[in-house]
Design an enzyme around this catalytic site. Structure first.
Site, PDB file in Angstrom:
ATOM      1  CG  ASN A 149      59.178  52.264  78.803  1.00 39.62           C
ATOM      2  OD1 ASN A 149      58.427  52.833  79.578  1.00 39.62           O
ATOM      3  ND2 ASN A 149      59.431  52.723  77.614  1.00 39.62           N
ATOM      4  CD  GLU A 245      54.458  62.850  76.392  1.00 34.40           C
ATOM      5  OE1 GLU A 245      54.829  62.197  75.399  1.00 34.40           O
ATOM      6  OE2 GLU A 245      54.314  64.089  76.369  1.00 34.40           O
ATOM      7  CB  CYS A 279      56.733  55.051  73.869  1.00 28.29           C
ATOM      8  SG  CYS A 279      57.947  56.325  74.193  1.00 28.29           S
TER       9      CYS A 279
END
Ligand code: NAP
Length: 470
Positions: A149, A245, A279
């Site tokens: 992304n 993450e 995210c």
């Protein structure tokens, strides 16, 4: 493009097509790397580690600075690469390039601030004649794995601090978006990075992931991606350091005393940035009851103005989802929520990979939209009475990356700061706010450890104690 093994460009007979998610056209191909390629890359990285460890810091700094300059010269090409292999619009992609240049520049700056401190050995009885200190030592070979992304900046967040700290790196970029990573690798090599320090091996995670993750020569795995892959990697990694993450379904709380216009603008952008494949994208908005209708109406009106379409058109606000499978999944989750009693206020449809920006209300807690990460352009609105109730709902999920509150009341802000279970909380910005120098990471299933160059450098180096007995 070819892949990079020990600084050399390597091709293979078997390749993987890199597709434009808008129309499925082939943008380029990359080699289908194998476990053997990973093994070769790690063997060279052992030499690379020694080279970087012994390299004077000023040299690491000048390589990173030169890399940032080369990226600046290639700004538009990098932006087009992001917006062709990935989902971002060209305007979003340009912002990512700017941030990636900043990430590499900060890595150069932080390289000179990897400090230790003197230690009071004589505070322990019997240690009177000792003096000494600790300094931070590179951890070794870092295995880095990145998602699709933010295909350039999240790679910069691994490579920049790893190199600044004196390590070598073997990176596996997302299979759908490997080109941005390879182009960053190209910039680093042209800037004079000794080749042994860097490998970027392209290939499927399920084919080459274990070879990278489980190898004992790798001293740290730095992973950004989904929870499922993160959990598998944690189990496979064995005795090595892990940075994770992971995902989230970020909550925003809108109090009735806030600037409603500002809250709407910020939340619309935070929900639909990068087609919601973000995210820290806004997924759940809790709105105090007496401003609920006003917020909802403005939010829907603003959302309806979004223009979806081809990523490279300058006036497109939202591009395609990364694959048609992902677009189908998003609509499936919307349908599930509808069947459970939710209402669609706008959107809820798709054409191929183009999903309309979608606003929902009355989403029940058993719907996946409410409790899992949608990672798509869907946002749910919920009314609430008291701040405590909103915080309880915001915290009632397995994730905790960013949270946000819109309010003009300091007491509300500090209550949320204290009680929201997240790695970062934004006051009068949506959860999507981030700059690259801040400590970034989550609690609960959102991850372990922190990125944000200075903090990644702490994770990617270890203290070595030195003690003189005089
Ligand atoms: P993903 O499916 O988990 O993939 C991420 C990376 O892991 C890819 O390079 C993938 O390779 C690789 N991978 C998959 N299985 C693996 C395995 N068994 N061993 C080693 N590597 C493996 O995630 P994604 O769809 O690309 O990205 C979306 C997720 O990333 C979301 O959950 C999002 O929230 C999260 N994310 C988190 C942050 C953060 O900083 N917290 C930032 C951005 C995104 P392949 O591409 O070959 O499958």
């Amino acid at each position: 493009m070819k892949m990079i093994i020990g600084g050399k460009w390597v091709g293979k007979d078997e390749t993987i097509d890199v597709l434009n998610p808008y129309d499925g056209s082939v943008v380029d191909t990359v080699p289908r790397g194998s476990a053997e390629d990973i093994d070769n890359a790690i063997a060279i990285a052992q030499k690379g580690y020694e080279i970087n460890r012994d390299m004077p810091v000023h040299k690491r700094i000048s390589i990173l600075k030169r890399t940032a300059e080369i990226m600046q010269e290639r700004y538009e090409d990098l932006a087009k690469t992001i917006a062709t292999e990935g989902s971002k619009t060209i305007r979003e992609a340009r912002k990512e390039v700017g941030r990636a240049i900043n990430t590499i520049t900060i890595s150069a700056e932080e390289a000179r601030r990897i400090n230790g401190e003197t230690l009071p050995f004589d505070s322990a009885e019997g240690s009177e004649n000792r003096v000494g200190y600790y300094y931070r030592f590179p951890i070794g070979i870092i295995g880095a794995i990145t998602p699709f992304n933010d295909p350039l900046n999240l790679v910069a967040h691994k490579l920049g601090p790893a190199i600044a700290g004196g390590n070598s790196v073997v990176l596996k970029p997302a299979t759908v978006t490997p080109l941005s990573a390879l182009k960053l690798g190209e910039c680093l090599l042209e800037a004079g990075l000794p080749g042994e320090i860097l490998s970027i091996v392209t290939g499927y995670g399920h084919e080459i992931g274990d070879a990278l993750v489980a190898d004992p020569r790798i001293r740290m795995i730095s992973f950004t991606g989904g929870v499922e892959a993160g959990e598998r990697i944690s189990k496979m990694a064995g005795l090595k350091k892990i940075g994770m993450e992971l995902g989230s379904n970020s909550p925003v709380i809108v109090m009735d005393d806030c600037d409603l216009e500002q809250a709407v603008e910020s939340c619309v952008s935070g929900a639909f940035w990068a087609v919601g494949q973000n995210c820290i994208g806004v997924q759940r908005i809790y709105i105090q009851k007496n401003v609920y209708d006003a917020f909802r109406d403005r939010f829907v009106e603003r959302t309806k103005k979004y223009k979806t379409g081809f990523q490279l058109d300058e006036d497109t606000d939202m591009g395609p989802m990364i694959t048609e499978g992902e677009a189908k999944r998003v609509i499936e989750w919307v349908e599930e929520a509808k069947n459970l009693g939710a209402s669609v206020l706008t959107g809820g449809t798709r054409q191929g990979t183009l999903v309309q920006p979608t606003v929902m209300e009355k989403v029940p807690s058993q719907a996946r939209l409410d409790c899992q990460e949608i990672f798509g352009p869907v946002v749910s609105l919920y009314p609430f009475d008291t701040l405590d109730e909103a915080i309880e709902k915001a915290n009632g999920v397995e994730y905790g990356l960013h949270g946000a509150i819109f309010t003009k009341d300091l007491n509300n802000a500090f209550t949320a700061i204290k009680k929201m279970d997240v790695g970062g909380i934004m006051v009068n910005d949506s959860t999507d706010y981030r700059v690259d120098l801040m400590p970034f990471g989550g609690v609960k299933k959102s991850g372990l450890g922190r990125e944000g160059i200075r903090y990644a450098l702490q994770e990617m180096t270890e203290p070595k104690v030195v003690c003189f007995n005089l």
